[in-house]
Motif scaffolding. Structure first.
Motif, PDB file in Angstrom:
ATOM      1  N   ASN A 244       0.818  -1.209   0.000  1.00  0.00           N
ATOM      2  CA  ASN A 244       0.000   0.000   0.000  1.00  0.00           C
ATOM      3  C   ASN A 244       0.857   1.267   0.000  1.00  0.00           C
ATOM      4  O   ASN A 244       0.489   2.271  -0.615  1.00  0.00           O
ATOM      5  N   MET A 245       1.994   1.209   0.681  1.00  0.00           N
ATOM      6  CA  MET A 245       2.925   2.342   0.639  1.00  0.00           C
ATOM      7  C   MET A 245       3.502   2.522  -0.758  1.00  0.00           C
ATOM      8  O   MET A 245       3.704   3.652  -1.221  1.00  0.00           O
ATOM      9  N   ASP A 246       3.769   1.410  -1.423  1.00  0.00           N
ATOM     10  CA  ASP A 246       4.242   1.459  -2.811  1.00  0.00           C
ATOM     11  C   ASP A 246       3.221   2.172  -3.693  1.00  0.00           C
ATOM     12  O   ASP A 246       3.573   2.990  -4.557  1.00  0.00           O
ATOM     13  N   THR A 247       1.928   1.878  -3.466  1.00  0.00           N
ATOM     14  CA  THR A 247       0.862   2.540  -4.220  1.00  0.00           C
ATOM     15  C   THR A 247       0.860   4.040  -3.947  1.00  0.00           C
ATOM     16  O   THR A 247       0.757   4.860  -4.875  1.00  0.00           O
ATOM     17  N   MET A 248       0.973   4.412  -2.665  1.00  0.00           N
ATOM     18  CA  MET A 248       1.022   5.832  -2.295  1.00  0.00           C
ATOM     19  C   MET A 248       2.199   6.528  -2.962  1.00  0.00           C
ATOM     20  O   MET A 248       2.057   7.602  -3.563  1.00  0.00           O
ATOM     21  N   GLN A 249       3.355   5.908  -2.868  1.00  0.00           N
ATOM     22  CA  GLN A 249       4.560   6.512  -3.407  1.00  0.00           C
ATOM     23  C   GLN A 249       4.517   6.569  -4.929  1.00  0.00           C
ATOM     24  O   GLN A 249       5.009   7.525  -5.541  1.00  0.00           O
ATOM     25  N   GLY A 250       3.886   5.564  -5.529  1.00  0.00           N
ATOM     26  CA  GLY A 250       3.782   5.533  -6.979  1.00  0.00           C
ATOM     27  C   GLY A 250       2.935   6.663  -7.539  1.00  0.00           C
ATOM     28  O   GLY A 250       3.079   7.039  -8.706  1.00  0.00           O
TER      29      GLY A 250
END
Length: 405
Positions: A259-265
């Motif tokens: 989910n952090m990857d999604t935010m950062q993406g």
């Protein structure tokens, strides 16, 4: 039409960055300013790390990387956790961001729902509470003080937990106090946390800067069960003097990482490819510069604390880690000269008033304790040379002497 989003109503600009900027502006105008405000080492980045960055550029490693970081850097981080902390992670449990601050921001944005509570021991790093508010969480501040060594007790933690508690923030060694928890201290906290459905966020950014032979321990290192509920944040900024390279990283639950990857993406995408190559070299390369810097900080630590404790109205405990002194100045608040200042300036925060006068009249930059949740103190970074430390403390001593009359 209102141009500013309502979410900004709950946050303030970073006081440490603001004070450092003002100090730099005064220096640029020609004033001899001693800056105790900046939370960054004054040493240069070690040469082998810079060489790795140059090599990465020469090899054309200047393109996008996976959002969560290059495979090589994530593998280096996995190796670091295994070697230093005895913690084993998989690649899908690791994320790299543009500094530890972005990693923390993405963590809270990816985990908090409106009304979720986050327990934050005070004094605390200035951005914790504001980031929690931006993520629509509720900071629950638990005060500590100089008498307790600036460490939260298991009893305080238990009392602060409610059905709405989602996260507990653990920071050792601490910014701003330099306090570090012993293994026994951590075990007591874990005895409260382990049975609870609570995420522990362990901010380990000062892990390598610890003194007097004290063992570094975070909650994830206590038990396998606790590891599963702990999210560990770290980075290369402090230990390797790489603040400007902007590389932080974290390890923990794979779903949170995803989910952090999604935010950062949807915000920055990957951290700088060149900085990632440099960070890989930092983690896997020669660690002697880290120890050399730690020894220099240790010498400065002893110097600044001894000088502060010679000043009437000042009480400073010896920090166990990081590179900050957090002296109490409540004795100064009782001086007639300071009381007169309070009446004149009508400033509600006594530590802010002290630091404003200190910078404006005595050319010394320090951060008021109120920014960290404790108005009784100021924070002084000793990430500067010994001569500057002596000069700056001499000016503080003069200011206090003038206030005492």
């Amino acid at each position: 039409m209102k141009l500013v989003a309502k979410r900004l109503d709950v946050v303030e600009p970073s006081p440490t960055l603001a004070i450092t900027a003002k100090a730099n502006q005064l220096k640029a105008s020609g004033l001899d300013v001693v800056g105790f405000g900046a939370g960054e080492p004054d040493f240069d980045t070690p040469n082998h790390i810079k060489e790795a960055a140059k090599q990465a550029m020469d090899q054309g490693k200047t393109k996008y990387t996976p959002v969560s970081g290059t495979v090589n850097l994530r593998d280096a981080i996995i190796q670091k956790f295994k070697n230093d902390n005895g913690l084993v992670y998989e690649r899908n449990q690791i994320i790299v961001g543009t500094g530890g601050k972005q990693v923390l921001y993405n963590f809270f944005m990816a985990t908090l729902n409106p009304g979720d509570e986050v327990i934050i021991p005070a004094p605390y790093w200035v951005s914790y509470a504001d980031i929690v508010r931006l993520a629509e969480g509720i900071p629950v501040i638990v005060p500590t003080d100089i008498a307790s060594g600036f460490k939260i007790t298991a009893e305080q933690l238990e009392k602060a937990i409610t059905p709405k508690t989602k996260v507990f923030i653990f920071n050792s060694p601490s910014n701003p106090t330099g306090a570090a928890y012993t293994r026994k201290d951590v075990e007591k906290l874990v005895s409260v946390l382990e049975p609870k459905d609570i995420i522990t966020l362990s901010d380990d950014i000062y892990e390598k800067i610890i003194y007097d032979g004290l063992e570094f321990v975070n909650p994830a290192m206590i038990s396998g069960k606790m590891k599963e509920k702990t999210f560990v944040v770290n980075g290369v900024s402090k230990a390797y003097s790489m603040t400007g390279w902007r590389i932080g990283y974290a390890a923990g639950n794979a779903e949170i990482i995803k989910n952090m990857d999604t935010m950062q993406g949807q915000s920055t995408s990957n951290a700088s490819s060149i900085s990632q190559a440099a960070a890989e070299a930092a983690l896997l390369g020669d660690q002697k510069p880290v120890e050399e810097m730690r020894l220099a900080f240790d010498k400065r630590r002893k110097l600044i604390v001894s000088l502060l404790n010679e000043i009437p109205g000042v009480e400073c405990r010896m920090p166990e880690g990081a590179f900050y002194a957090f002296p109490y100045i409540t004795g100064v608040y009782d001086f007639d000269g300071f009381k007169k200042l309070v009446l004149e300036k009508k400033e509600k925060s006594l530590s802010k008033l002290f630091c404003d006068v200190l910078l404006d009249k005595y050319n010394v930059a320090a951060v008021p304790g109120v920014a960290f949740g404790d108005d009784k103190a100021i924070r002084l970074s000793y990430a500067l040379g010994e001569k500057d430390i002596e000069k700056g403390i001499s000016r503080i001593k003069q200011m206090i002497s003038d206030l005492k009359g």
